[in-house]
Write a protein that holds these residues in place. Structure first.
Motif, PDB file in Angstrom:
ATOM      1  N   GLU A 138     -10.136  -5.222 -31.274  1.00  0.00           N
ATOM      2  CA  GLU A 138     -10.187  -6.155 -32.939  1.00  0.00           C
ATOM      3  C   GLU A 138     -10.756  -7.208 -33.288  1.00  0.00           C
ATOM      4  O   GLU A 138     -11.226  -6.917 -33.997  1.00  0.00           O
ATOM      5  N   LEU A 139     -10.106  -8.227 -31.931  1.00  0.00           N
ATOM      6  CA  LEU A 139     -10.212  -9.373 -32.135  1.00  0.00           C
ATOM      7  C   LEU A 139     -11.699  -9.603 -31.995  1.00  0.00           C
ATOM      8  O   LEU A 139     -12.393 -10.384 -32.424  1.00  0.00           O
ATOM      9  N   ALA A 140     -12.805  -9.160 -31.130  1.00  0.00           N
ATOM     10  CA  ALA A 140     -13.993  -9.410 -30.917  1.00  0.00           C
ATOM     11  C   ALA A 140     -14.884  -8.777 -32.230  1.00  0.00           C
ATOM     12  O   ALA A 140     -15.638  -9.128 -32.490  1.00  0.00           O
ATOM     13  N   VAL A 141     -14.372  -8.138 -33.216  1.00  0.00           N
ATOM     14  CA  VAL A 141     -14.976  -7.488 -33.776  1.00  0.00           C
ATOM     15  C   VAL A 141     -15.684  -8.251 -35.170  1.00  0.00           C
ATOM     16  O   VAL A 141     -15.463  -9.109 -35.767  1.00  0.00           O
ATOM     17  N   LEU A 142     -13.833  -9.137 -35.623  1.00  0.00           N
ATOM     18  CA  LEU A 142     -13.490 -10.189 -36.282  1.00  0.00           C
ATOM     19  C   LEU A 142     -14.389 -12.016 -36.047  1.00  0.00           C
ATOM     20  O   LEU A 142     -15.053 -11.843 -36.669  1.00  0.00           O
ATOM     21  N   ASN A 143     -14.377 -11.327 -34.885  1.00  0.00           N
ATOM     22  CA  ASN A 143     -15.305 -13.099 -33.853  1.00  0.00           C
ATOM     23  C   ASN A 143     -16.755 -12.617 -33.600  1.00  0.00           C
ATOM     24  O   ASN A 143     -17.108 -13.597 -34.277  1.00  0.00           O
ATOM     25  N   HIS A 144     -17.240 -11.464 -34.085  1.00  0.00           N
ATOM     26  CA  HIS A 144     -18.116 -11.185 -34.439  1.00  0.00           C
ATOM     27  C   HIS A 144     -19.107 -11.106 -35.710  1.00  0.00           C
ATOM     28  O   HIS A 144     -19.678 -12.104 -36.081  1.00  0.00           O
ATOM     29  N   ALA A 145     -18.339 -10.749 -36.750  1.00  0.00           N
ATOM     30  CA  ALA A 145     -18.167 -10.353 -38.332  1.00  0.00           C
ATOM     31  C   ALA A 145     -18.327 -12.391 -38.627  1.00  0.00           C
ATOM     32  O   ALA A 145     -19.082 -12.581 -39.689  1.00  0.00           O
TER      33      ALA A 145
ATOM     34  N   SER B 236     -20.972 -17.516 -37.384  1.00  0.00           N
ATOM     35  CA  SER B 236     -21.415 -17.890 -38.625  1.00  0.00           C
ATOM     36  C   SER B 236     -22.613 -19.643 -38.215  1.00  0.00           C
ATOM     37  O   SER B 236     -21.917 -20.587 -37.247  1.00  0.00           O
ATOM     38  N   ILE B 237     -24.094 -19.827 -38.728  1.00  0.00           N
ATOM     39  CA  ILE B 237     -24.572 -20.888 -37.542  1.00  0.00           C
ATOM     40  C   ILE B 237     -23.843 -22.163 -38.746  1.00  0.00           C
ATOM     41  O   ILE B 237     -24.572 -22.981 -37.777  1.00  0.00           O
ATOM     42  N   LEU B 238     -23.394 -21.597 -39.531  1.00  0.00           N
ATOM     43  CA  LEU B 238     -22.923 -23.169 -40.489  1.00  0.00           C
ATOM     44  C   LEU B 238     -21.629 -23.826 -39.050  1.00  0.00           C
ATOM     45  O   LEU B 238     -21.773 -25.181 -39.139  1.00  0.00           O
ATOM     46  N   SER B 239     -20.970 -22.691 -38.074  1.00  0.00           N
ATOM     47  CA  SER B 239     -20.109 -22.954 -37.486  1.00  0.00           C
ATOM     48  C   SER B 239     -19.994 -22.879 -36.015  1.00  0.00           C
ATOM     49  O   SER B 239     -18.822 -23.539 -35.044  1.00  0.00           O
TER      50      SER B 239
ATOM     51  N   PRO C  30     -24.896 -18.659 -29.199  1.00  0.00           N
ATOM     52  CA  PRO C  30     -25.883 -16.692 -29.775  1.00  0.00           C
ATOM     53  C   PRO C  30     -24.648 -16.193 -31.035  1.00  0.00           C
ATOM     54  O   PRO C  30     -23.494 -15.992 -30.235  1.00  0.00           O
ATOM     55  N   GLN C  31     -24.984 -15.279 -31.945  1.00  0.00           N
ATOM     56  CA  GLN C  31     -23.628 -14.529 -32.419  1.00  0.00           C
ATOM     57  C   GLN C  31     -23.266 -13.394 -30.990  1.00  0.00           C
ATOM     58  O   GLN C  31     -24.006 -13.513 -30.285  1.00  0.00           O
ATOM     59  N   PRO C  32     -21.856 -13.626 -30.986  1.00  0.00           N
ATOM     60  CA  PRO C  32     -21.101 -12.172 -29.705  1.00  0.00           C
ATOM     61  C   PRO C  32     -21.622 -11.601 -30.165  1.00  0.00           C
ATOM     62  O   PRO C  32     -21.533 -10.973 -31.572  1.00  0.00           O
ATOM     63  N   SER C  33     -21.505 -10.571 -29.215  1.00  0.00           N
ATOM     64  CA  SER C  33     -20.983  -8.848 -29.175  1.00  0.00           C
ATOM     65  C   SER C  33     -19.892  -8.102 -29.533  1.00  0.00           C
ATOM     66  O   SER C  33     -18.607  -8.805 -29.257  1.00  0.00           O
TER      67      SER C  33
END
Length: 165
Positions: free
Chosen positions: A18-25, A28-31, A35-38
Motif C-alpha cells: 500500500e505504501l508503494a502504491v502511495l509513493n508511486h501516486a 511529482s516533478i515538483l518534489s 524517476p517515478q518509482p514503480s
C-alpha cells in the motif's frame, strides 16, 4: 477533518504494498529528483526499514507517510535526524496531514534524544517549503542549480528546525 479520525503510526512490513502504491501516486516533478518509482518497487530494504516510516491512516487507508533517519552513521552526528521522504495522497492534501506527519516525526526524533531535524527540498517546491516553514523550519543553506530537472536547473534548499527549547 477531526483530529481523532486520523491515526499516525509506525509502518509495519505488511504496509509495504500500500505504501508503494502511495509513493508511486504521490511522485511529482515538483518534489522528486529520481524517476517515478514503480508500484512494484520495494519500499523496505536494508537501508529503508519499516520503523523509519510514520504513516497517516484515515478510515483504514494509508494516506501519507514521512521517513526520518539519522543523516549519517557518525556518533558525532547522532543528535540530528533528517526527513528523507514525505508524501500525502492527493485526495486529502490541504487537510493538515502533512503538518501532522512533520510534527509527529519531530516528536519521535526528540523522544530519541535528537536536538535537530533537517531536510532537503527543491527550491521550486513552494507548497513543501511553506509547510516546513509553518512547522518552524528555517533555511540553513542552498546549493544553487544542484539539479537539472526537465530542462531546468533547480536549487537544493537545506532546512532545519531545532527540537530543543
Amino acid at each position: 477533518m477531526p483530529d481523532d479520525d486520523l491515526i499516525i503510526r509506525t509502518a509495519r512490513s505488511e504496509d509495504e504494498r500500500e505504501l508503494a502504491v502511495l509513493n508511486h501516486a504521490a511522485w511529482s516533478i515538483l518534489s522528486d529528483v529520481s524517476p517515478q518509482p514503480s508500484v512494484e518497487a520495494p519500499m523496505f530494504d536494508e537501508r529503508h526499514a519499516p520503523e523509519q516510516f510514520l504513516l497517516a491512516v484515515l478510515d483504514g487507508r494509508i494516506v501519507g507517510y514521512i521517513r526520518q533517519v539519522p543523516p549519517t552513521p557518525l556518533a558525532s552526528n547522532r543528535h540530528v535526524r533528517q526527513i528523507q521522504g514525505l508524501a500525502v495522497d492527493g485526495t486529502v492534501r490541504g487537510q493538515g496531514i502533512g503538518r501532522r506527519l512533520v510534527e509527529a516525526a519531530c516528536a519521535a526524533a526528540r523522544a530519541e534524544g535528537a536536538r535537530k531535524m533537517s531536510l532537503r527540498v527543491l527550491g521550486w517546491n513552494d507548497p513543501a517549503r511553506r509547510l516546513y516553514e509553518g512547522c518552524g523550519f528555517v533555511v540553513e543553506g542552498l546549493l544553487a542549480e544542484e539539479f537539472l530537472i526537465d530542462g531546468r536547473y533547480v536549487d537544493d534548499v537545506w532546512m532545519a528546525r531545532r527540537l530543543t527549547d
